[in-house]
Write a protein that holds these residues in place. Structure first.
Motif, PDB file in Angstrom:
ATOM      1  N   UNK A  22     -14.552 -41.742  30.033  1.00 39.01           N
ATOM      2  CA  UNK A  22     -15.700 -41.674  30.930  1.00 39.01           C
ATOM      3  C   UNK A  22     -16.189 -40.245  31.134  1.00 39.01           C
ATOM      4  N   UNK A  23     -15.660 -39.300  30.362  1.00 40.89           N
ATOM      5  CA  UNK A  23     -16.115 -37.916  30.478  1.00 40.89           C
ATOM      6  C   UNK A  23     -17.522 -37.794  29.903  1.00 40.89           C
ATOM      7  N   UNK A  24     -18.235 -36.746  30.296  1.00 38.56           N
ATOM      8  CA  UNK A  24     -19.595 -36.548  29.786  1.00 38.56           C
ATOM      9  C   UNK A  24     -19.604 -36.436  28.266  1.00 38.56           C
ATOM     10  N   UNK A  25     -18.607 -35.753  27.727  1.00 38.50           N
ATOM     11  CA  UNK A  25     -18.530 -35.586  26.275  1.00 38.50           C
ATOM     12  C   UNK A  25     -18.315 -36.928  25.578  1.00 38.50           C
ATOM     13  N   UNK A  26     -17.411 -37.741  26.154  1.00 32.07           N
ATOM     14  CA  UNK A  26     -17.138 -39.058  25.564  1.00 32.07           C
ATOM     15  C   UNK A  26     -18.381 -39.943  25.597  1.00 32.07           C
ATOM     16  N   UNK A  27     -19.088 -39.944  26.712  1.00 30.24           N
ATOM     17  CA  UNK A  27     -20.281 -40.773  26.840  1.00 30.24           C
ATOM     18  C   UNK A  27     -21.376 -40.309  25.888  1.00 30.24           C
ATOM     19  N   UNK A  28     -21.487 -39.001  25.711  1.00 32.64           N
ATOM     20  CA  UNK A  28     -22.476 -38.464  24.779  1.00 32.64           C
ATOM     21  C   UNK A  28     -22.182 -38.923  23.354  1.00 32.64           C
ATOM     22  N   UNK A  29     -20.905 -38.900  22.973  1.00 33.10           N
ATOM     23  CA  UNK A  29     -20.534 -39.332  21.629  1.00 33.10           C
ATOM     24  C   UNK A  29     -20.787 -40.824  21.440  1.00 33.10           C
ATOM     25  N   UNK A  30     -20.483 -41.621  22.454  1.00 33.50           N
ATOM     26  CA  UNK A  30     -20.704 -43.064  22.348  1.00 33.50           C
ATOM     27  C   UNK A  30     -22.191 -43.382  22.224  1.00 33.50           C
ATOM     28  N   UNK A  31     -23.023 -42.670  22.937  1.00 33.87           N
ATOM     29  CA  UNK A  31     -24.465 -42.897  22.858  1.00 33.87           C
ATOM     30  C   UNK A  31     -24.997 -42.599  21.458  1.00 33.87           C
ATOM     31  N   UNK A  32     -24.340 -41.701  20.773  1.00 35.58           N
ATOM     32  CA  UNK A  32     -24.732 -41.374  19.409  1.00 35.58           C
ATOM     33  C   UNK A  32     -24.108 -42.318  18.385  1.00 35.58           C
ATOM     34  N   UNK A  33     -22.831 -42.645  18.590  1.00 36.80           N
ATOM     35  CA  UNK A  33     -22.089 -43.382  17.564  1.00 36.80           C
ATOM     36  C   UNK A  33     -22.351 -44.886  17.567  1.00 36.80           C
ATOM     37  N   UNK A  34     -22.523 -45.494  18.748  1.00 32.53           N
ATOM     38  CA  UNK A  34     -22.648 -46.948  18.788  1.00 32.53           C
ATOM     39  C   UNK A  34     -23.920 -47.463  18.106  1.00 32.53           C
ATOM     40  N   UNK A  35     -25.089 -46.833  18.308  1.00 32.04           N
ATOM     41  CA  UNK A  35     -26.247 -47.281  17.538  1.00 32.04           C
ATOM     42  C   UNK A  35     -26.048 -47.099  16.027  1.00 32.04           C
ATOM     43  N   UNK A  36     -25.392 -46.001  15.640  1.00 32.18           N
ATOM     44  CA  UNK A  36     -25.122 -45.780  14.220  1.00 32.18           C
ATOM     45  C   UNK A  36     -24.205 -46.860  13.671  1.00 32.18           C
ATOM     46  N   UNK A  37     -23.210 -47.248  14.481  1.00 30.03           N
ATOM     47  CA  UNK A  37     -22.305 -48.333  14.089  1.00 30.03           C
ATOM     48  C   UNK A  37     -23.086 -49.617  13.843  1.00 30.03           C
TER      49      UNK A  37
END
Length: 283
Positions: A22-37
């Motif tokens: 739930x860290x800002x860095x983790x959320x930023x990565x998920x916002x980028x990676x999940x659409x790519x997935x």
């Protein structure tokens, strides 16, 4: 489904002291990676688009949002599938999400379908009045409707279940788990709620409607005097990291019995996460 040459979206996520991403860095990565997935899943299958069942909860709102980011709004179809009057409020939430994203969506009223199904089963001495059987059948009817449309339009079905639901078995086998991909199955509900806030999903979805009544699966968490985020922290430490129950209890401030009860429930519902047993399967 295996997505060729693609690393897991949750690989190496930075986590807080509670073990949750739930860290800002983790959320930023998920916002980028999940659409790519999702984009790669669709490309890997050679599909034309995706179908997202919408239930008014945070998970389906996020699934639709990331699907639009992945393949564009013209290739995303949403379906709201209520069956009872009690589903009206969350159905309006679901339709509002679809409208805000600009995706094609329809409301399919399943009460007549369910009634016809129960009448047919009742006529053959089946459990037409069994509440659990009826709830599970309704989830599978939703899955069938989503797949009918997906088959007719050469699309894939995106399942919205999270890891909390997945581990505790608060889903119907071959119901909510019946999908071509489960982008959130490795993310706990607390992580998805944090992600929803970061994305800008309305607060009433992230708080009031998380865990939609369209899918009222049973879970031991509802009978514990423990908040949902603590349940997620317990599951993360005990199940994913293998920390012993006593240590998990100390770290989360709950009784050891609570940790053991949740772990036992995960084991009890393991059958919901397994593929059908084959003669070669070790039981």
């Amino acid at each position: 489904m295996t997505v060729s040459g693609f690393e897991s979206p949750i690989a190496d996520l930075p986590r807080g002291s509670d073990g949750l991403a739930t860290t800002d860095d983790a959320l930023s990565r998920l916002r980028e990676r999940l659409p790519t997935f999702l984009e790669r899943v669709v490309a890997d299958a050679g599909a034309e688009g995706v179908v997202v069942p919408l239930d008014g909860g945070v998970e389906t709102a996020l699934a639709a949002t990331f699907a639009v980011d992945a393949v564009g709004q013209d290739r995303v179809t949403g379906f709201v599938m209520p069956a009872f009057l009690s589903h009206e409020a969350v159905s309006r939430n679901a339709e509002a999400v679809a409208t805000s994203l600009g995706i094609d969506h329809s409301r399919l009223q399943l009460q007549p379908v369910l009634a016809a199904f129960q009448e047919t089963i009742g006529g053959s001495s089946g459990p037409a009045d069994d509440l659990v059987a009826t709830t599970n059948a309704l989830s599978r009817l939703r899955m069938t409707c989503a797949y009918y449309v997906a088959n007719a339009t050469d699309a894939l079905v995106v399942g919205p279940i999270n890891r909390t639901q997945y581990l505790l078995g608060s889903v119907a086998k071959h119901g909510e788990t019946g999908a071509d991909c489960l982008p959130f199955a490795d993310l706990y509900r607390a992580e998805l709620e944090a992600l929803a806030r970061a994305v800008g999903i309305p607060q009433d979805l992230t708080v009031e409607a998380s865990g939609s009544p369209l899918h009222p699966g049973g879970s031991p968490a509802t009978g514990l005097d423990t908040d949902p985020e603590t349940v997620d922290r317990i599951l993360r430490r005990r199940i994913d990291e293998g920390v012993d129950a006593g240590t998990v209890a100390d770290r989360t401030g709950v009784e050891t019995e609570t940790v053991e009860r949740l772990a036992a429930w995960v084991e009890r519902t393991r059958h919901k996460r397994r593929r059908p047993v084959r003669p070669s399967t070790r039981i």
